[in-house]
Enzyme design. Structure first.
Site, PDB file in Angstrom:
ATOM      1  N   SER A 143       0.848  -1.202   0.000  1.00  0.00           N
ATOM      2  CA  SER A 143       0.000   0.000   0.000  1.00  0.00           C
ATOM      3  C   SER A 143       0.877   1.243   0.000  1.00  0.00           C
ATOM      4  O   SER A 143       1.977   1.226   0.583  1.00  0.00           O
ATOM      5  CB  SER A 143      -0.885   0.023   1.244  1.00  0.00           C
ATOM      6  OG  SER A 143      -1.592   1.253   1.313  1.00  0.00           O
ATOM      7  N   TYR A 154      -1.453   0.037  10.260  1.00  0.00           N
ATOM      8  CA  TYR A 154      -1.570  -0.546   8.912  1.00  0.00           C
ATOM      9  C   TYR A 154      -0.352  -0.163   8.072  1.00  0.00           C
ATOM     10  O   TYR A 154       0.239  -1.004   7.381  1.00  0.00           O
ATOM     11  CB  TYR A 154      -2.863  -0.026   8.272  1.00  0.00           C
ATOM     12  CG  TYR A 154      -3.056  -0.356   6.806  1.00  0.00           C
ATOM     13  CD1 TYR A 154      -3.288  -1.659   6.379  1.00  0.00           C
ATOM     14  CD2 TYR A 154      -3.045   0.664   5.843  1.00  0.00           C
ATOM     15  CE1 TYR A 154      -3.500  -1.943   5.035  1.00  0.00           C
ATOM     16  CE2 TYR A 154      -3.257   0.391   4.503  1.00  0.00           C
ATOM     17  CZ  TYR A 154      -3.472  -0.914   4.107  1.00  0.00           C
ATOM     18  OH  TYR A 154      -3.684  -1.188   2.770  1.00  0.00           O
TER      19      TYR A 154
HETATM   20  N1  NAD Z   1      -8.886  -1.094  -1.519  1.00  0.00           N
HETATM   21  C1  NAD Z   1      -7.991  -0.131  -1.376  1.00  0.00           C
HETATM   22  O1  NAD Z   1      -8.306   1.055  -1.455  1.00  0.00           O
HETATM   23  C2  NAD Z   1      -6.547  -0.498  -1.103  1.00  0.00           C
HETATM   24  C3  NAD Z   1      -5.580   0.513  -1.071  1.00  0.00           C
HETATM   25  C4  NAD Z   1      -4.252   0.173  -0.809  1.00  0.00           C
HETATM   26  C5  NAD Z   1      -3.907  -1.147  -0.586  1.00  0.00           C
HETATM   27  N2  NAD Z   1      -4.876  -2.105  -0.614  1.00  0.00           N
HETATM   28  C6  NAD Z   1      -4.472  -3.486  -0.332  1.00  0.00           C
HETATM   29  O2  NAD Z   1      -4.981  -4.345  -1.350  1.00  0.00           O
HETATM   30  C7  NAD Z   1      -5.334  -5.615  -0.788  1.00  0.00           C
HETATM   31  C8  NAD Z   1      -6.780  -5.944  -1.143  1.00  0.00           C
HETATM   32  O3  NAD Z   1      -7.603  -4.876  -0.720  1.00  0.00           O
HETATM   33  P1  NAD Z   1      -9.188  -4.941  -0.892  1.00  0.00           P
HETATM   34  O4  NAD Z   1      -9.695  -3.579  -0.631  1.00  0.00           O
HETATM   35  O5  NAD Z   1      -9.545  -5.627  -2.166  1.00  0.00           O
HETATM   36  O6  NAD Z   1      -9.536  -5.880   0.359  1.00  0.00           O
HETATM   37  P2  NAD Z   1     -10.963  -6.369   0.919  1.00  0.00           P
HETATM   38  O7  NAD Z   1     -11.022  -6.035   2.354  1.00  0.00           O
HETATM   39  O8  NAD Z   1     -12.074  -5.951   0.039  1.00  0.00           O
HETATM   40  O9  NAD Z   1     -10.804  -7.961   0.743  1.00  0.00           O
HETATM   41  C9  NAD Z   1      -9.865  -8.668   1.490  1.00  0.00           C
HETATM   42  C10 NAD Z   1     -10.224 -10.146   1.440  1.00  0.00           C
HETATM   43  O10 NAD Z   1      -9.340 -10.804   2.357  1.00  0.00           O
HETATM   44  C11 NAD Z   1     -10.107 -11.722   3.115  1.00  0.00           C
HETATM   45  N3  NAD Z   1      -9.476 -11.939   4.419  1.00  0.00           N
HETATM   46  C12 NAD Z   1      -9.451 -11.055   5.468  1.00  0.00           C
HETATM   47  N4  NAD Z   1      -8.829 -11.622   6.509  1.00  0.00           N
HETATM   48  C13 NAD Z   1      -8.439 -12.855   6.118  1.00  0.00           C
HETATM   49  C14 NAD Z   1      -7.753 -13.930   6.762  1.00  0.00           C
HETATM   50  N5  NAD Z   1      -7.350 -13.821   8.031  1.00  0.00           N
HETATM   51  N6  NAD Z   1      -7.512 -15.068   6.072  1.00  0.00           N
HETATM   52  C15 NAD Z   1      -7.944 -15.187   4.786  1.00  0.00           C
HETATM   53  N7  NAD Z   1      -8.608 -14.215   4.123  1.00  0.00           N
HETATM   54  C16 NAD Z   1      -8.850 -13.072   4.779  1.00  0.00           C
HETATM   55  C17 NAD Z   1     -11.480 -11.083   3.260  1.00  0.00           C
HETATM   56  O11 NAD Z   1     -12.489 -12.040   3.555  1.00  0.00           O
HETATM   57  C18 NAD Z   1     -11.654 -10.432   1.890  1.00  0.00           C
HETATM   58  O12 NAD Z   1     -12.280 -11.292   0.969  1.00  0.00           O
HETATM   59  C19 NAD Z   1      -5.090  -5.490   0.716  1.00  0.00           C
HETATM   60  O13 NAD Z   1      -3.836  -6.048   1.039  1.00  0.00           O
HETATM   61  C20 NAD Z   1      -5.077  -4.000   0.968  1.00  0.00           C
HETATM   62  O14 NAD Z   1      -4.289  -3.635   2.069  1.00  0.00           O
HETATM   63  C21 NAD Z   1      -6.181  -1.816  -0.871  1.00  0.00           C
END
Ligand code: NAD
Length: 259
Positions: A143, A154
């Site tokens: 991120s 985070y």
């Molecule tokens: N969405 C954003 O704006 C954004 C920005 C920067 C970085 N990211 C990074 O991108 C990645 C994906 O983000 P997103 O927004 O699609 O995430 P999200 O929260 O929509 O989805 C995450 C998925 O991980 C699963 N999960 C959570 N805990 C878990 C565990 N202990 N074991 C197995 N599965 C588990 C959840 O059930 C979910 O399906 C993350 O690493 C996040 O930090 C996202």
């Protein structure tokens, strides 16, 4: 349609929704043989939809915040497909948005558990298989929040993911294992089936979350959030052979915000 992943066994974590789900859809369409992992039951539905379209995908439910979960997933993947070519570590996401002095010790631990440990455990668990087969590719989803507001724990977890990415790349380059990361910025997605934080937001928490959104947009030259495709494509580029001379690199995907 290209088929960059034809015959490649790909483990994609956090594939039930959001960025991970989109990575899975695009990888399947390019010939990947997918093991989709999530703690949420509806990862099964994602795999079933892909199979309905004629693609190869199986789902496994596991808690990747635990070593046991990560070890079991890689063992199942290897047993089923005989190898693991590509691992995409996508589980993570900030749970709370607030100034650091408002985080309780328990919340700080939970953020690190969510956004650092799944990647630490999964990398450790996949390495024996990649070493045995004399090669592999890992893409970590980090991120740009390593430089942000309202999410210090985070950011610390993702800083850990960045360090891991570089050190693993250095250590395992002689074994033909490439390790890179993308660092997404704010990303638009449909409402989450599993919210990061199931609690109701207080008025104060809404203000803090809004500050996070404003900071995210302001730090991006493009002053906007990205799309799921704009995140999934760079992840898949790093996973593909087109990135064969890239390792130990953190690629910001945030409209100019470098994190
Ligand atoms: N969405 C954003 O704006 C954004 C920005 C920067 C970085 N990211 C990074 O991108 C990645 C994906 O983000 P997103 O927004 O699609 O995430 P999200 O929260 O929509 O989805 C995450 C998925 O991980 C699963 N999960 C959570 N805990 C878990 C565990 N202990 N074991 C197995 N599965 C588990 C959840 O059930 C979910 O399906 C993350 O690493 C996040 O930090 C996202």
């Amino acid at each position: 349609m290209t088929a960059r992943f034809k015959g490649k066994v790909m483990v994609i974590t956090g594939a039930a929704q959001g960025i991970g789900k989109r990575v899975a859809e695009l990888a399947a369409a390019e010939g990947g043989r997918l093991l989709l992992v999530d703690i949420a039951e509806y990862v099964q539905g994602v795999a079933a939809e892909l199979r309905d379209q004629g693609f190869e995908a199986v789902a496994v439910q596991a808690d990747l915040e635990t070593w046991a979960g990560a070890e079991q997933v890689m063992a199942e993947g290897h047993q089923r497909f005989g190898r693991i070519d590509i691992l995409i570590n996508n589980v993570g996401g900030t749970i709370w948005a607030q100034p650091y002095d408002h985080y309780s010790p328990t919340q700080i631990e939970k953020e690190i558990q969510r956004s650092l440990f799944p990647t630490l455990w999964c990398c450790r668990a996949v390495l024996p298989y990649m070493l045995q087969q004399k090669g592999g590719v890992i893409v970590n989803v980090s991120s740009v929040a390593t430089r942000g507001l309202m999410r210090v724990p985070y950011g610390a977890a993702k800083g850990g993911v960045n360090a891991m990415t570089v050190n693993l790349a250095y250590e395992y380059a002689p074994h033909n294992i490439r390790v890179n990361a993308t660092a997404p910025g704010g990303t638009e997605a449909p409402p989450r089936l599993t919210p990061r934080n199931a609690g109701t937001q207080s008025e104060q928490e809404k203000v803090w979350y809004q500050a996070l959104i404003e900071q995210t947009k302001q730090n991006s030259f493009m002053s906007r959030y990205g799309t799921l495709d704009e995140q999934a494509e760079p992840i898949l580029f790093l996973a593909s052979d087109a990135a064969s001379f890239m390792t130990g690199t953190i690629v910001p995907v945030a409209g100019g915000d470098l994190g």
